[in-house]
Design an enzyme around this catalytic site. Structure first.
Site, PDB file in Angstrom:
ATOM      1  N   LYS A 137       0.835  -1.201   0.000  1.00  0.00           N
ATOM      2  CA  LYS A 137       0.000   0.000   0.000  1.00  0.00           C
ATOM      3  C   LYS A 137       0.869   1.251   0.000  1.00  0.00           C
ATOM      4  O   LYS A 137       0.561   2.242  -0.683  1.00  0.00           O
ATOM      5  CB  LYS A 137      -0.916  -0.004   1.229  1.00  0.00           C
ATOM      6  CG  LYS A 137      -1.763   1.274   1.346  1.00  0.00           C
ATOM      7  CD  LYS A 137      -2.752   1.207   2.490  1.00  0.00           C
ATOM      8  CE  LYS A 137      -3.558   2.513   2.549  1.00  0.00           C
ATOM      9  NZ  LYS A 137      -4.639   2.461   3.544  1.00  0.00           N
ATOM     10  N   HIS A 275      -9.813 -31.021 -33.617  1.00  0.00           N
ATOM     11  CA  HIS A 275     -10.697 -29.889 -33.302  1.00  0.00           C
ATOM     12  C   HIS A 275     -11.692 -30.225 -32.191  1.00  0.00           C
ATOM     13  O   HIS A 275     -12.897 -30.011 -32.325  1.00  0.00           O
ATOM     14  CB  HIS A 275     -11.431 -29.404 -34.541  1.00  0.00           C
ATOM     15  CG  HIS A 275     -10.513 -28.959 -35.643  1.00  0.00           C
ATOM     16  ND1 HIS A 275      -9.606 -27.929 -35.481  1.00  0.00           N
ATOM     17  CD2 HIS A 275     -10.336 -29.410 -36.904  1.00  0.00           C
ATOM     18  CE1 HIS A 275      -8.921 -27.768 -36.598  1.00  0.00           C
ATOM     19  NE2 HIS A 275      -9.337 -28.655 -37.471  1.00  0.00           N
TER      20      HIS A 275
END
Length: 515
Positions: A137, A275
């Site tokens: 922070k 596929h």
């Protein structure tokens, strides 16, 4: 230059001593705790105990040691804010300029088989995340490092005043918040599972980057591959690549599909995928026979596809696999001779080794949609899960041989995109129709693909027949038995059509939609 301070407390001590040595050589004072302090002292480096800073002993078996204003005041004070600096000065608190912290090994702890609940709880870090968050922070003033991989970057970036460029501080802070978020996500997931909550009101997931990919589904799409943090060896994410070029996005998806199918079978099985759909599946007395059957399903579509096998690949099978162009081969193991054959003039062929251990993890499927995500259990149900509810609804019962083929077909069709039809004859898939907008269309594609191999074959469907036209097409092609969920208001029409053509039909009561 005002002397700077670094607070060091790590579980993973990789590269630690070299880094601390570099900080000390720059005149930076080191503060540490517990085992980290002992390691620094053992290296002959100067270090202060955290208790010397807080004037308070570590208590509760080390559960409380850094949760103190002397620590967090020194981390959170904004250096350019006079009121902050005056406040900590009045209280005798000195600023802390570097935080080098990594956390208790919670992931490693819960990864152990049969880990005790209390042991897992004890490995939840409290002070570490608090220090990291405080430092992150206040990253304009504090350099925070949670990853040993960043030690040398930080050391090399120190200027004459032991300052680190803001851009680097910002990147390190971002990494910290990702790190603590992932840590908390694992803890949340562990406790959620402990209490049996299946779909909690908040879903927080964490994954670890495995590799960047050249591109995604298409070359204009960026992509990366992430793996679950808790290792499951029976997955593509944990596969060992023995040979070939890097996997692509589509490779990974196809390989996952192939692995998911072949792991359905305990007998020797071979699966070819193209596929995301199976283009060949075979069962045999041995893996060579299984592969031959899979190949015979569709010798055209297997070209450029992926083959998954649930037995070791030997030299004989390797010669067959080497004779056609494949993208990937997946197997639990390969003989040395097989690897030599497959590597010969096949520099791009990927050889993946996957441990075919039993999946003890309940897989969950996540599907992103615009603005949200769908979550469901993976469809792992098979014939064994429905056999008590199976009904033979026609006048003719299937023969024992037909019944075995129906079970095989029912396993296959689950892995074909809906609307789905799969045909089986003599231990192999002979035709498949998937991804169609109507069921009779899927059946026609499967029957046409199978050609004369439909004679004496069985048919499976992922969902019920809305009308009897699919049965009629199957009868014309010589199908002798059908397995489907049932449940249509017009089921009787399909049953009557089966009776007309002496086809045996089985209802399972379970559908297998795959969107």
């Amino acid at each position: 230059m005002v002397a700077k301070r670094a607070l060091v407390s790590v579980s993973d001590k990789t590269g630690l001593i070299d880094f601390v040595q570099q900080l000390v050589s720059k005149g930076i004072e080191i503060i540490s705790t517990g085992g980290t302090k002992k390691a620094i002292e053992a290296a002959g480096l100067p270090v202060l105990s955290i208790s010397e800073i807080t004037n308070f002993p570590e208590i509760l078996d080390g559960r409380v040691k850094t949760l103190h204003p002397a620590v967090h005041g020194g981390l959170l004070a904004v250096r350019g804010k006079k009121e902050h600096m005056d406040a900590i000065s009045e209280l005798g608190i000195q600023p802390i300029d570097f935080v080098i912290v990594n956390l208790y090994p919670f992931k490693e702890t819960i990864s152990k088989p049969d880990v005790a609940y209390d042991e897992a709880v004890e490995n939840i870090d409290i002070g570490g995340p608090s220090m990291l968050r405080s430092a992150a922070k206040n990253h304009r003033s504090v350099t925070v490092v949670c990853d040993p991989a960043d030690y040398q970057t930080v050391a090399a970036s120190l200027d004459a005043d032991n300052e680190v460029p803001f851009e680097l501080k910002q990147k390190l802070a971002a990494k910290v918040f990702r790190h603590t978020a992932a840590y908390d996500a694992l803890i949340a997931d562990y406790f959620t599972k402990q209490v049996g909550e299946e779909f909690p009101e908040k879903l927080t997931l964490t994954y670890e980057k495995k590799q960047s990919l050249r591109y995604g589904e298409n070359p204009h799409q960026m992509a990366a591959f992430y793996s679950e943090p808790l290792k499951n060896e029976a997955t593509i994410a944990a596969a060992k690549q023995l040979h070939g070029k890097e996997l692509s996005y589509n490779n990974i998806r196809d390989a996952d599909a192939a692995l998911g199918i072949v792991k359905e079978f305990t007998e020797p099985a071979a699966v070819a995928v193209k596929h995301m759909n199976p283009c060949g599946i075979g069962l045999g007395a041995n893996i060579n026979e299984a592969y031959d059957k899979a190949y015979e399903t569709d010798p055209v579509s297997i070209f450029g596809g992926i083959v998954a096998l649930n037995r070791e690949v030997d030299a004989e099978l390797a010669e067959k696999l080497h004779s056609i162009f494949l993208e990937i081969i997946i197997a639990p193991s390969y003989t040395d001779e097989a690897i030599q054959v497959l590597e010969n003039k096949k520099k791009n062929l990927r050889l993946l080794q996957v441990k075919f251990t039993e999946d003890k993890q309940d897989f969950v499927q996540y599907t992103s949609v615009r603005g949200g995500m769908l979550v469901q259990d993976l469809d792992t149900k098979g014939y064994e899960d429905v056999k008590e509810d199976v009904k033979i609804v026609t006048e003719r019962k299937p023969t024992d041989a037909e019944m075995e083929s129906l079970k095989f077909a029912w396993t296959i069709v689950k892995h074909v995109k809906s609307n789905a039809i799969a045909l089986v004859n003599n231990g192999r898939m002979v035709g498949m129709g998937g991804g169609q907008t109507n069921r009779v269309g899927a059946a026609k594609i499967a029957l046409e693909e199978a050609g004369d191999k439909t004679k004496g074959a069985v048919l499976s469907s992922d969902a019920f027949f809305p009308m009897s036209d699919t049965v009629e097409e199957a009868a014309k092609a010589g199908i002798t038995a059908i397995i489907q969920p049932g449940g249509s208001v017009r089921d009787q029409e399909s049953i009557d059509m089966c009776n007309k053509y002496n086809i045996a039909m089985v209802f399972t009561g379970m559908r297998h939609f795959k969107h």
